[in-house]
Design a protein around this motif. Sequence first.
Motif, PDB file in Angstrom:
ATOM      1  N   ILE A  55       0.847  -1.194   0.000  1.00 23.63           N
ATOM      2  CA  ILE A  55       0.000   0.000   0.000  1.00 23.63           C
ATOM      3  C   ILE A  55       0.888   1.253   0.000  1.00 23.63           C
ATOM      4  N   PHE A  56       1.989   1.207   0.762  1.00 23.19           N
ATOM      5  CA  PHE A  56       2.947   2.316   0.744  1.00 23.19           C
ATOM      6  C   PHE A  56       3.540   2.503  -0.652  1.00 23.19           C
ATOM      7  N   LEU A  57       3.936   1.420  -1.294  1.00 25.77           N
ATOM      8  CA  LEU A  57       4.550   1.515  -2.624  1.00 25.77           C
ATOM      9  C   LEU A  57       3.563   2.065  -3.655  1.00 25.77           C
ATOM     10  N   LEU A  58       2.300   1.657  -3.558  1.00 24.39           N
ATOM     11  CA  LEU A  58       1.288   2.170  -4.483  1.00 24.39           C
ATOM     12  C   LEU A  58       1.072   3.672  -4.278  1.00 24.39           C
ATOM     13  N   LYS A  59       1.064   4.088  -3.032  1.00 23.89           N
ATOM     14  CA  LYS A  59       0.894   5.517  -2.747  1.00 23.89           C
ATOM     15  C   LYS A  59       2.130   6.296  -3.205  1.00 23.89           C
ATOM     16  N   TYR A  60       3.309   5.708  -2.987  1.00 22.54           N
ATOM     17  CA  TYR A  60       4.552   6.369  -3.419  1.00 22.54           C
ATOM     18  C   TYR A  60       4.563   6.524  -4.937  1.00 22.54           C
ATOM     19  N   TYR A  61       4.119   5.484  -5.639  1.00 20.22           N
ATOM     20  CA  TYR A  61       4.022   5.566  -7.104  1.00 20.22           C
ATOM     21  C   TYR A  61       3.109   6.725  -7.514  1.00 20.22           C
ATOM     22  N   LYS A  62       1.961   6.816  -6.868  1.00 19.55           N
ATOM     23  CA  LYS A  62       0.975   7.823  -7.267  1.00 19.55           C
ATOM     24  C   LYS A  62       1.474   9.246  -6.989  1.00 19.55           C
ATOM     25  N   LEU A  63       2.113   9.435  -5.826  1.00 19.61           N
ATOM     26  CA  LEU A  63       2.533  10.778  -5.445  1.00 19.61           C
ATOM     27  C   LEU A  63       3.840  11.203  -6.101  1.00 19.61           C
ATOM     28  N   GLU A  64       4.707  10.216  -6.388  1.00 14.04           N
ATOM     29  CA  GLU A  64       6.019  10.533  -6.957  1.00 14.04           C
ATOM     30  C   GLU A  64       6.114  10.220  -8.448  1.00 14.04           C
ATOM     31  N   GLY A  65       5.131   9.482  -8.981  1.00 13.40           N
ATOM     32  CA  GLY A  65       5.226   9.059 -10.374  1.00 13.40           C
ATOM     33  C   GLY A  65       6.338   8.062 -10.602  1.00 13.40           C
ATOM     34  N   ASN A  66       6.662   7.276  -9.559  1.00 12.33           N
ATOM     35  CA  ASN A  66       7.773   6.318  -9.635  1.00 12.33           C
ATOM     36  C   ASN A  66       7.249   4.984 -10.146  1.00 12.33           C
ATOM     37  N   ASN A  67       7.518   4.677 -11.419  1.00  7.50           N
ATOM     38  CA  ASN A  67       6.990   3.454 -12.030  1.00  7.50           C
ATOM     39  C   ASN A  67       7.569   2.189 -11.417  1.00  7.50           C
ATOM     40  N   LYS A  68       8.794   2.274 -10.912  1.00 11.30           N
ATOM     41  CA  LYS A  68       9.419   1.101 -10.295  1.00 11.30           C
ATOM     42  C   LYS A  68       8.647   0.682  -9.045  1.00 11.30           C
ATOM     43  N   ALA A  69       8.147   1.657  -8.292  1.00  7.77           N
ATOM     44  CA  ALA A  69       7.364   1.341  -7.093  1.00  7.77           C
ATOM     45  C   ALA A  69       6.120   0.547  -7.462  1.00  7.77           C
ATOM     46  N   LEU A  70       5.459   0.931  -8.552  1.00  6.26           N
ATOM     47  CA  LEU A  70       4.280   0.196  -9.015  1.00  6.26           C
ATOM     48  C   LEU A  70       4.667  -1.195  -9.485  1.00  6.26           C
ATOM     49  N   GLU A  71       5.788  -1.297 -10.179  1.00  2.00           N
ATOM     50  CA  GLU A  71       6.254  -2.600 -10.671  1.00  2.00           C
ATOM     51  C   GLU A  71       6.526  -3.560  -9.518  1.00  2.00           C
ATOM     52  N   ILE A  72       7.169  -3.056  -8.458  1.00  2.00           N
ATOM     53  CA  ILE A  72       7.469  -3.892  -7.290  1.00  2.00           C
ATOM     54  C   ILE A  72       6.175  -4.377  -6.640  1.00  2.00           C
ATOM     55  N   ALA A  73       5.230  -3.464  -6.468  1.00  2.55           N
ATOM     56  CA  ALA A  73       3.955  -3.829  -5.836  1.00  2.55           C
ATOM     57  C   ALA A  73       3.201  -4.849  -6.675  1.00  2.55           C
ATOM     58  N   GLU A  74       3.128  -4.633  -7.980  1.00  2.00           N
ATOM     59  CA  GLU A  74       2.382  -5.547  -8.847  1.00  2.00           C
ATOM     60  C   GLU A  74       3.019  -6.931  -8.909  1.00  2.00           C
ATOM     61  N   LYS A  75       4.343  -6.963  -9.011  1.00  2.00           N
ATOM     62  CA  LYS A  75       5.044  -8.254  -9.060  1.00  2.00           C
ATOM     63  C   LYS A  75       4.751  -9.066  -7.798  1.00  2.00           C
ATOM     64  N   THR A  76       4.722  -8.376  -6.673  1.00  2.00           N
ATOM     65  CA  THR A  76       4.465  -9.060  -5.402  1.00  2.00           C
ATOM     66  C   THR A  76       3.011  -9.496  -5.295  1.00  2.00           C
ATOM     67  N   LEU A  77       2.091  -8.625  -5.667  1.00  2.00           N
ATOM     68  CA  LEU A  77       0.669  -8.967  -5.617  1.00  2.00           C
ATOM     69  C   LEU A  77       0.364 -10.163  -6.511  1.00  2.00           C
ATOM     70  N   GLN A  78       0.964 -10.202  -7.703  1.00  2.00           N
ATOM     71  CA  GLN A  78       0.730 -11.319  -8.615  1.00  2.00           C
ATOM     72  C   GLN A  78       1.420 -12.586  -8.129  1.00  2.00           C
ATOM     73  N   GLY A  79       2.634 -12.430  -7.562  1.00  2.00           N
ATOM     74  CA  GLY A  79       3.348 -13.597  -7.050  1.00  2.00           C
ATOM     75  C   GLY A  79       2.616 -14.278  -5.912  1.00  2.00           C
ATOM     76  N   MET A  80       2.080 -13.485  -5.002  1.00  2.00           N
ATOM     77  CA  MET A  80       1.346 -14.057  -3.868  1.00  2.00           C
ATOM     78  C   MET A  80       0.114 -14.812  -4.347  1.00  2.00           C
ATOM     79  N   TYR A  81      -0.576 -14.240  -5.337  1.00  2.00           N
ATOM     80  CA  TYR A  81      -1.774 -14.898  -5.853  1.00  2.00           C
ATOM     81  C   TYR A  81      -1.425 -16.187  -6.596  1.00  2.00           C
ATOM     82  N   ARG A  82      -0.389 -16.163  -7.416  1.00  2.00           N
ATOM     83  CA  ARG A  82      -0.049 -17.330  -8.229  1.00  2.00           C
ATOM     84  C   ARG A  82       0.401 -18.512  -7.377  1.00  2.00           C
TER      85      ARG A  82
END
Length: 674
Positions: free
Chosen positions: A220-247
């Motif tokens: 949740i912190f990384l998603l907020k950091y992505y939104k406020l800073e425009g940091n695409n890497k933060a979104l990539e890290i969050a998504e990779k983890t969210l998908q990994g946990m589900y898979r």
Amino acid sequence: MKNENIKRQANKLIDEKSPYLLQHAYNPVYWYPWGEEAFKKAKAEDKPIFLSIGYSTCHWCHVMEKESFEDDEVAEILNREYVSIKVDREERPDVDSVYMSVCQAMTGSGGWPMTIVMTPDKKPFFAGTYIPKQNMYGRLGIIELLGKISYMWENEHHKLLKSSDEIVEHLKGTTSKSLGNSMLSKNLIDDSYKVFEEIFDSKYGGFGEAPKFPSPQNLIFLLKYYKLEGNNKALEIAEKTLQGMYRGGMFDHVGYGFSRYSTDEKWLAPHFEKMLYDNAMLVIAYLEAYQITKNELYKDIVVKTLNYIVREMRHSEGGFYSAQDADSEGEEGKFYTFTYPEILEVLGDEDGKYFAEYFDISVQGNFEGKNIPNLIKNDRFEFHDDNINSMIKKVFEYRQSRMELHKDDKILTSWSALMSVAMTRAYKVLGDESYLSYAVESVDFIEKNLFRDGRLLARFRDGHSDYMAYLDDYAFLIWSYIELYESTFEKSYLDRAVKLNKDCIDLFWDNKNKGFFLYGNDSEELFLRPKDLYDGAMPSGNSVASLNLIKLSRMITDIELEELSKSLLNLYTDSLRRSPTGYSFYLLSLMYELYPSRELIAVLKDGDDMKQLQEDLKEYYSPNITVMVKKVWEEETGLLKEYTLKNDKSTYYICEGKSCNPPFNEHDLIKKYL
């Protein structure tokens, strides 16, 4: 050894409500619950106290019970030489926190079951976690340990008392000092992000090595950091983890919901117990990812997880149960695993082979000779595959016929309120009215069953409520009220949040060193009064309270609340620098404080305009916005009385930072600001 033919007599736990304590009610160890009776007995007979702390779905708690607490030899020593006390850590987080700090100070680590030996006046002199019956692998067994302590108690009493006094004084010194008061700056946030980036596992997602915990507040912190800073890497890290946990197998692909953590780096092999709080926080994380990316997979995961919660973890009158066990028939994970022939038998050869290939089920197995269904190797999975969903239903029905898992069916105010937050967010983002109903019913359940003379209580089970509520209970319930207000704009929820927040400050605030104590000034006094800041598996009460203070201060324009929130934020700075990954929920509050925030006040003429506003809020992820609504048709007065309609139309007032824009009527401008 234990003679199975002997009919066990109940011990003092038989009248308790905790499922964990009741699991031990027929042990040959003559357990007492935490209370004056046990301490008086220990003082009168001059015996040390053997304190064991755990919870009902804890695998190693079950192991230690089977090996030692159901064993007549161990019981005979404990009953002769000690007064034995059992504590459910989920009912008594105050006792757990105090003695966990002892365990960590004495051994360098902690966990459950926790084992403490202490004087009759509650001062500890030994601490450990799981202890085997006999010595093994360099670890002292409980029989030898109890014998050594008994000898020292009899012959070197003064040494044990001196040791316990030193431990207590040391811990009092560490908890009474001011924790930090450095300047707040964005560097704290940027430096924390860099640590997450450094320890990110780019192959499987998550952070560090096994075991891997979901820690949703990190995401949740990384998603907020992505939104406020425009940091695409933060979104990539969050998504990779969210998908990994589900898979992986940490998500239950047959019955849905998430297990507590993964024992391996791939998220394949979970510790199979399912905790209410994990699932609540994960729902929030996946919802925010869905709002940002519009990836339908995240929505599907949320829907499946909440289906599991409603099916398995919901009290008929509205509250939510605490946990579901990992063990079945004495074996961890047996309920959740399958053999290849089993799948063919349930589904037939053709469907069985398709299902097995889809979920990585083989003859040799992927987990201790059996199989955990997972999608790690499946790059082409379709979560809306009707054939697979039909097969999952058949496998689920087969699995349900095996046995019924133990469920810890106590309702904790904090965890149930946290699930209300998740349900409210699901309603807000997905628009499904049933989620709002579940959230409202949960809060109503708490209000009906967990208040006594205006004082919030911590636990409900079997028609009985008990224990003065702790900081977490207050903070999470306030949070749920705020979320309900921001989703429905029913003013009564905001009023309740403000009232409960005042009670929280009165009961828990430390006027000297700032921050909130774990237990209230009207509760049982222990030798320490801890102040938990660390965001572990669940956000700390202080971290959630800091967000509540900031949001409420903006909503009701209360300068005193804003000052309290700043002093609380300052308290964390030294701890954050030492361990940036341990305070990620606190970082959400810090970002609210340090980044530009916006306040939207909508003066609405009719219900249609309110529905349109709710649709807009559903569509966009806007992390630093506070929304207040005045419903003209309900002739609301009070906080927003100075805000009026302009041109006899719904009117919107927006402030950014410390400056306000002119009011406007054009609804389309709202989207621009969101």
